[in-house]
Design an enzyme around this catalytic site. Structure first.
Site, PDB file in Angstrom:
ATOM      1  N   LYS A  25       5.308   7.918   9.117  1.00 26.03           N
ATOM      2  CA  LYS A  25       4.671   7.723  10.420  1.00 26.03           C
ATOM      3  C   LYS A  25       5.799   7.552  11.429  1.00 26.03           C
ATOM      4  CE  LYS A  25       0.915   5.214   8.186  1.00 26.03           C
ATOM      5  NZ  LYS A  25      -0.487   4.910   8.377  1.00 26.03           N
ATOM      6  N   ASP A  56       9.364   1.890   0.588  1.00 27.38           N
ATOM      7  CA  ASP A  56       8.313   2.619   1.283  1.00 27.38           C
ATOM      8  C   ASP A  56       8.421   2.243   2.759  1.00 27.38           C
ATOM      9  OD1 ASP A  56       6.030   3.462   2.530  1.00 27.38           O
ATOM     10  OD2 ASP A  56       4.680   2.985   0.872  1.00 27.38           O
ATOM     11  N   TYR A 110       0.864  -1.185   0.000  1.00 27.17           N
ATOM     12  CA  TYR A 110       0.000   0.000   0.000  1.00 27.17           C
ATOM     13  C   TYR A 110       0.894   1.226   0.000  1.00 27.17           C
ATOM     14  CZ  TYR A 110      -3.262   3.606   1.404  1.00 27.17           C
ATOM     15  OH  TYR A 110      -4.005   4.760   1.425  1.00 27.17           O
TER      16      TYR A 110
HETATM   17  N1  PLP Z   1       2.804   3.860   2.508  1.00 24.37           N
HETATM   18  C1  PLP Z   1       2.457   3.012   3.475  1.00 24.37           C
HETATM   19  C2  PLP Z   1       3.249   1.750   3.668  1.00 24.37           C
HETATM   20  C3  PLP Z   1       1.365   3.277   4.308  1.00 24.37           C
HETATM   21  O1  PLP Z   1       1.000   2.413   5.266  1.00 24.37           O
HETATM   22  C4  PLP Z   1       0.656   4.492   4.104  1.00 24.37           C
HETATM   23  C5  PLP Z   1      -0.509   4.813   4.944  1.00 24.37           C
HETATM   24  O2  PLP Z   1      -1.027   4.042   5.691  1.00 24.37           O
HETATM   25  C6  PLP Z   1       1.059   5.337   3.073  1.00 24.37           C
HETATM   26  C7  PLP Z   1       2.139   5.001   2.294  1.00 24.37           C
HETATM   27  C8  PLP Z   1       0.311   6.620   2.818  1.00 24.37           C
HETATM   28  O3  PLP Z   1       0.509   7.497   3.874  1.00 24.37           O
HETATM   29  P1  PLP Z   1      -0.549   8.694   4.145  1.00 24.37           P
HETATM   30  O4  PLP Z   1      -1.833   8.066   4.537  1.00 24.37           O
HETATM   31  O5  PLP Z   1       0.105   9.464   5.251  1.00 24.37           O
HETATM   32  O6  PLP Z   1      -0.629   9.482   2.892  1.00 24.37           O
END
Ligand code: PLP
Length: 444
Positions: free
Chosen positions: A270, A242, A160
């Site tokens: 995060k 990521d 994701y």
């Molecule tokens: N990448 C990963 C692995 C994530 O878990 C998330 C969000 O949960 C994102 C990207 C996207 O982050 P945001 O919701 O802060 O845009």
């Protein structure tokens, strides 16, 4: 951090919990806010209605209070960014001190340089750094700069990566993403080098970057991440990790430091600032320098309160061995959860998996297929026992041994209910509202 008088939710079994205010606020929200939330995973479709609260009023340490005054142990932690605990004093103080001097300026603030220096010191790939607000901002920046660097259009991804067109177009929730954009993203399965090999074979000299979460709840098999890196190198694509979740949760160097595989670029979003909105893209200077040309520019990217929170959060994590704490309490929670499942004879139906600081409960039916109904029954019973959870364990520095013990006692009761329901085939009958469904059904 030790939990003090806030350690335990009251022994508030559901019959004594009022959710009146939650339901009243939900009615107001329904009139004005599509989905009643700014984040799919926080909305009413992701919680057992009638049992779950809908609105939070406040939070402290490892706990949150709903608008009816009920207290819950928080295993969601705002979907991951709370790494030290809600309202962590040192972070609050740093933010308040910064607020005295303002938060948004017309020139850069020195905090941008200080936090960039700290990330460059910690993260193996971080020769240069840019900041933003959301994980989606930086994964999208990574894709754009990779396209600019390689002069190629296609992207291969696995996992994701946020709400932007380039990624969400590859999922079941792709309404609104043009077909032309969807064609530019190809997906592959994790831990399957042959699958990635096929991607390069089917799209020769077209893939700008491979972006993946280096680890989620399955560990990379031996040589997998190294193999991905080698395939990227051979095929002239950039490798992007990521690390929006893994960064500042499994290791201060990121998963790249933990597994010893350095990507070209990495995205963080995060955990970096204990809940304040701060995201970062880091990477090789040769690629990152292209951001002087590639357009990645936001009004709030250098907002100073979140940078002050980030500086303090990371320094606190370093000086207090927060990663060591998360590993210790997380390992105990994982091991004991699996032991309890075995004790109740449901080890084939419930399994706690993942690295200690970020585990998930996998729920399966008798045939071994994922069971949303069993997950729903678990959440329903967990909520009744004061645990706010989707079935994952996000942990913070404020989750101490007493909290883990409390959770395990609750799991003992819940697993007894699940075992009985599985035994007499009554899982669905026991649900007090519709079973939960995943936000994204499947990758296409
Ligand atoms: N990448 C990963 C692995 C994530 O878990 C998330 C969000 O949960 C994102 C990207 C996207 O982050 P945001 O919701 O802060 O845009």
């Amino acid at each position: 951090m030790k939990s003090d008088s806030l350690t335990m939710p009251n022994d508030q079994k559901n019959s004594r919990r009022s959710l009146e205010q939650s339901q009243a606020w939900l009615k107001r929200a329904e009139k004005l806010i599509p989905g009643c939330s700014q984040t799919f995973s926080k909305g009413p479709t992701q919680f057992m209605q009638g049992v779950a609260p809908n609105f939070i009023a406040k939070a402290k340490g490892a706990h949150v209070w709903d608008v009816d005054g009920n207290r819950y142990l928080d295993y969601i932690l705002g979907l991951g960014p709370i790494i030290l605990g809600h309202g962590y004093p040192a972070v609050q103080e740093a933010v308040i001190a910064q607020m005295e001097n303002g938060l948004s300026y017309s020139l850069p603030h020195t905090l941008e340089v200080e936090v960039a220096e700290l990330l460059a010191e910690l993260i193996p790939c971080a020769e240069m750094v840019r900041f933003a607000k959301n994980g989606s901002d930086v994964t999208t920046a990574a894709v754009r700069v990779s396209r600019g660097f390689t002069r190629r259009d296609k992207v291969a991804c696995c996992g994701y990566h946020g709400w932007q067109d380039w990624f969400i177009g590859s999922t079941s929730r792709n309404l609104g993403v043009p077909e032309a954009v969807r064609k530019l993203t190809v997906t592959f399965s994790y831990n399957d080098l042959a699958a990635l090999h096929r991607v390069f074979h089917d799209h020769p000299n077209e893939i700008a970057c491979v972006i993946l979460e280096p680890v989620t709840f399955n560990l990379p098999s031996a040589g997998y991440l190294e193999g991905v890196k080698e395939l990227c190198r051979k095929n002239g694509a950039l490798l992007v990790f990521d690390e929006v979740v893994t960064g500042f949760r499994i290791d201060l160097r990121g998963a790249q430091g933990y597994f010893g595989v350095t990507p070209d670029l990495a995205c963080f979003g995060k955990g970096i600032a204990n809940g304040f909105p701060l995201a970062a893209i880091t990477g090789r200077a040769e690629v990152m320098r292209l951001f002087t040309e590639v357009f990645f520019s936001t009004t709030h990217g250098g907002e100073a309160l979140s940078l002050a929170a980030g500086l303090t959060t990371i320094n606190e994590m370093r000086s207090k061995d927060v990663i060591g704490h998360l590993k210790k309490v997380g390992q105990k929670l994982k091991d004991e959860t699996n032991r309890l499942a075995a004790q109740h004879g449901i080890a084939r139906n419930v399994e706690c998996a993942g690295l200690p600081a970020w585990t998930t409960l996998r729920f399966c039916d008798a045939e071994g297929k994922a069971s949303p109904a069993l997950r729903s029954l678990f959440q329903q019973e967990a909520l009744k026992r004061g645990l706010l959870t989707h079935g994952n364990h996000m942990l913070s520095f404020s989750h101490d041994d007493a909290i883990i013990e409390f959770t395990l006692r609750a799991y003992g009761e819940i697993f007894a209910i699940l075992a009985e329901a599985l035994g007499n085939n009554s899982v669905e009958q026991r649900l007090e509202s519709a079973a939960l469904q995943p936000v994204i059904r499947q990758s296409t």
